[in-house]
Design a protein around this motif. Structure first.
Motif, short mmCIF file in Angstrom:
data_model
loop_
_atom_site.label_atom_id
_atom_site.label_comp_id
_atom_site.label_asym_id
_atom_site.label_seq_id
_atom_site.Cartn_x
_atom_site.Cartn_y
_atom_site.Cartn_z
N GLU A 173 -109.59 8.18 -23.55
CA GLU A 173 -109.31 8.88 -25.11
C GLU A 173 -110.93 9.52 -24.62
O GLU A 173 -111.60 9.04 -25.95
CB GLU A 173 -109.07 7.96 -26.00
N LYS A 174 -110.61 10.80 -25.20
CA LYS A 174 -111.78 11.90 -25.48
C LYS A 174 -111.37 12.77 -26.72
O LYS A 174 -110.39 13.23 -26.15
CB LYS A 174 -112.56 12.28 -23.84
N ARG A 175 -112.43 12.88 -27.43
CA ARG A 175 -112.43 13.97 -28.36
C ARG A 175 -113.86 14.58 -28.66
O ARG A 175 -114.66 13.95 -28.93
CB ARG A 175 -112.03 13.78 -29.87
N ASP A 194 -109.76 8.72 -34.80
CA ASP A 194 -108.80 7.46 -34.85
C ASP A 194 -109.42 5.74 -33.88
O ASP A 194 -110.00 6.97 -33.46
CB ASP A 194 -107.53 7.85 -34.75
N LYS A 195 -108.64 4.73 -33.67
CA LYS A 195 -109.85 4.06 -33.35
C LYS A 195 -109.45 3.78 -31.81
O LYS A 195 -109.61 3.00 -31.42
CB LYS A 195 -109.46 2.19 -33.68
N LYS A 196 -108.28 5.00 -31.45
CA LYS A 196 -108.00 4.93 -30.23
C LYS A 196 -108.89 5.49 -29.48
O LYS A 196 -109.25 5.45 -27.98
CB LYS A 196 -106.91 5.60 -29.89
N ILE A 197 -110.32 6.36 -29.52
CA ILE A 197 -110.96 7.27 -29.27
C ILE A 197 -112.53 6.29 -27.87
O ILE A 197 -112.60 5.55 -29.33
CB ILE A 197 -111.56 8.65 -30.16
N ASP A 198 -112.20 6.81 -27.51
CA ASP A 198 -113.47 5.64 -26.08
C ASP A 198 -114.80 6.34 -26.38
O ASP A 198 -115.72 5.80 -26.36
CB ASP A 198 -113.34 5.41 -24.94
N LEU A 199 -114.54 8.20 -26.18
CA LEU A 199 -115.94 9.04 -26.08
C LEU A 199 -115.37 9.97 -27.14
O LEU A 199 -114.61 11.09 -27.41
CB LEU A 199 -116.34 9.54 -24.86
N ALA A 239 -126.32 16.27 -39.14
CA ALA A 239 -126.38 15.20 -37.72
C ALA A 239 -125.79 13.84 -38.55
O ALA A 239 -125.00 13.47 -37.85
CB ALA A 239 -127.51 15.82 -37.50
N LEU A 240 -126.43 13.44 -38.83
CA LEU A 240 -126.54 11.85 -39.89
C LEU A 240 -125.37 11.65 -40.27
O LEU A 240 -124.37 10.61 -40.06
CB LEU A 240 -128.19 11.76 -40.68
N TYR A 241 -124.93 12.63 -41.45
CA TYR A 241 -123.43 12.20 -42.21
C TYR A 241 -121.88 12.41 -40.98
O TYR A 241 -121.14 11.84 -41.38
CB TYR A 241 -123.17 13.92 -43.04
N ALA A 242 -122.52 13.71 -40.32
CA ALA A 242 -121.46 13.84 -39.31
C ALA A 242 -121.17 12.48 -38.19
O ALA A 242 -120.53 12.19 -38.26
CB ALA A 242 -121.24 15.04 -38.41
N LEU A 243 -122.50 11.78 -37.98
CA LEU A 243 -122.67 10.91 -36.85
C LEU A 243 -121.66 10.08 -37.64
O LEU A 243 -121.19 8.72 -37.33
CB LEU A 243 -123.99 10.40 -36.81
N GLY A 244 -122.19 9.69 -38.98
CA GLY A 244 -121.84 7.69 -39.55
C GLY A 244 -120.12 8.02 -40.13
O GLY A 244 -119.27 6.75 -39.89
N ILE A 245 -119.87 9.47 -40.10
CA ILE A 245 -118.00 9.57 -40.55
C ILE A 245 -117.55 8.98 -39.16
O ILE A 245 -116.41 8.36 -38.74
CB ILE A 245 -117.92 11.27 -40.74
N VAL A 246 -118.11 9.97 -37.66
CA VAL A 246 -117.45 9.55 -36.46
C VAL A 246 -117.51 8.47 -36.27
O VAL A 246 -116.65 7.79 -35.88
CB VAL A 246 -118.22 10.53 -35.15
N ASN A 248 -118.20 5.05 -37.87
CA ASN A 248 -116.99 4.87 -38.73
C ASN A 248 -115.74 4.54 -38.78
O ASN A 248 -114.94 4.13 -38.81
CB ASN A 248 -117.41 5.32 -40.12
N ALA A 249 -115.09 5.78 -37.97
CA ALA A 249 -113.78 5.99 -38.04
C ALA A 249 -113.33 5.55 -36.64
O ALA A 249 -111.67 4.91 -36.22
CB ALA A 249 -113.44 7.49 -38.24
N ILE A 250 -113.99 5.18 -35.61
CA ILE A 250 -113.53 5.28 -33.80
C ILE A 250 -113.94 3.98 -34.03
O ILE A 250 -113.65 3.45 -32.82
CB ILE A 250 -113.98 6.54 -33.38
N GLU A 251 -114.93 3.13 -34.62
CA GLU A 251 -115.53 2.30 -33.70
C GLU A 251 -115.18 0.51 -33.98
O GLU A 251 -114.16 0.72 -35.07
CB GLU A 251 -116.90 1.38 -33.93
N LEU A 252 -113.97 -0.09 -33.96
CA LEU A 252 -113.61 -1.32 -33.66
C LEU A 252 -113.49 -1.93 -35.10
O LEU A 252 -114.75 -2.29 -35.37
CB LEU A 252 -113.27 -2.63 -32.47
#
Length: 252
Positions: A173-175, A194-199, A239-246, A248-252
């Motif tokens: 699953e990619k976004r 969501d947590k279904k995203i792999d990449l 960049a750091l803010y965006a990485l943190g949000i992403v 946290n949202a997609i990791e298990l």
């Protein structure tokens, strides 16, 4: 557990000699004999070792590889994150590389764009510096991700890279998200994660942001424009803010 990135292979007995500048890492963490140290070998494989000899006076120690070591990332289900960073001035880009490495980003693409500073393509001649920044960031953070900075690309290249990726039939699953400073054309970020995203690939602008034409090109290639409803952020903060949000949202 911290991670030490080896600069030499172990000898036939599984011993790794650490001295010179590399010793500073162990001095900083107040290492002692018997401490367990996670190491990344030149092959890229990770293993566990123990400090068998520590000579603080001569700034030298020996790591002994353990007989059995867990595989890198064993038991983890880390997702893959790419960062398409529109190139700001060099000091800011160095900071972004360090922070992205600590966050566990796999691939960092410097993007030469309409608003990039003159000489942005010179990032291709700074790989030795990037390798040093990444190595130090990995050792500081303990990241198991083998972060790398790719060659500079233009926005058309970004579009092709992502289109080629989503055409792969690998079952993942990619976004792709582009964080835009403007609010028009954007969708709620929460609807895209969501947590279904792999990449997950994210694109972040430089000091001047991202032009309307570049946004249109990215959207046509499958990127979704999103807007951070927060204060005005510097590009390295964004960049750091965006990485943190992403993450946290997609990791298990």
């Amino acid at each position: 557990m911290r991670l030490f990135v080896c600069e030499t292979d172990p000898d036939k007995n599984g011993k790794i000699v650490v001295d010179g500048d590399s010793f500073k890492h162990f001095r900083a963490i107040r290492a002692e004999v018997g401490d367990i140290v996670r190491v990344r070998l030149l092959s890229g494989e990770e293993a566990q070792s123990t400090i068998s000899i520590l000579d603080k006076k001569n700034q030298r120690l020996i790591l002994q590889l353990c007989a059995t070591s867990p595989s890198a990332g064993e038991g983890n289900a880390l997702k893959e994150i790419w960062l398409f960073q529109f190139v700001p001035k060099s000091t800011k880009f160095d900071q972004i590389v360090r922070q992205a490495t600590e966050c566990g980003v796999l691939r960092i693409f410097p993007v030469v764009s309409e608003f990039s500073r003159d000489g942005a393509q010179r990032t291709d001649f700074r790989f030795e510096r990037f390798e040093r920044i990444i190595r130090e960031a990995i050792q500081q953070s303990g990241s198991s991700v083998k972060t790398r900075v790719e060659h500079s690309v233009c926005v058309n290249d970004v579009c092709k890279i992502w289109q080629d990726e989503i055409q792969k039939n690998d079952g993942r699953e990619k976004r792709a998200l582009v964080f835009w400073e403007k609010n028009e054309k954007t969708v709620p970020l929460s609807s895209q994660l969501d947590k279904k995203i792999d990449l997950c690939a994210i694109a972040v602008g430089s000091e001047g942001g991202i032009s309307n034409a570049e946004i249109d090109s990215l959207c046509n290639a499958g990127f979704v424009p999103v807007h951070l409803k927060t204060n005005i952020l510097r590009c390295e903060t964004a960049a750091l803010y965006a990485l943190g949000i992403v993450q946290n949202a997609i990791e298990l």
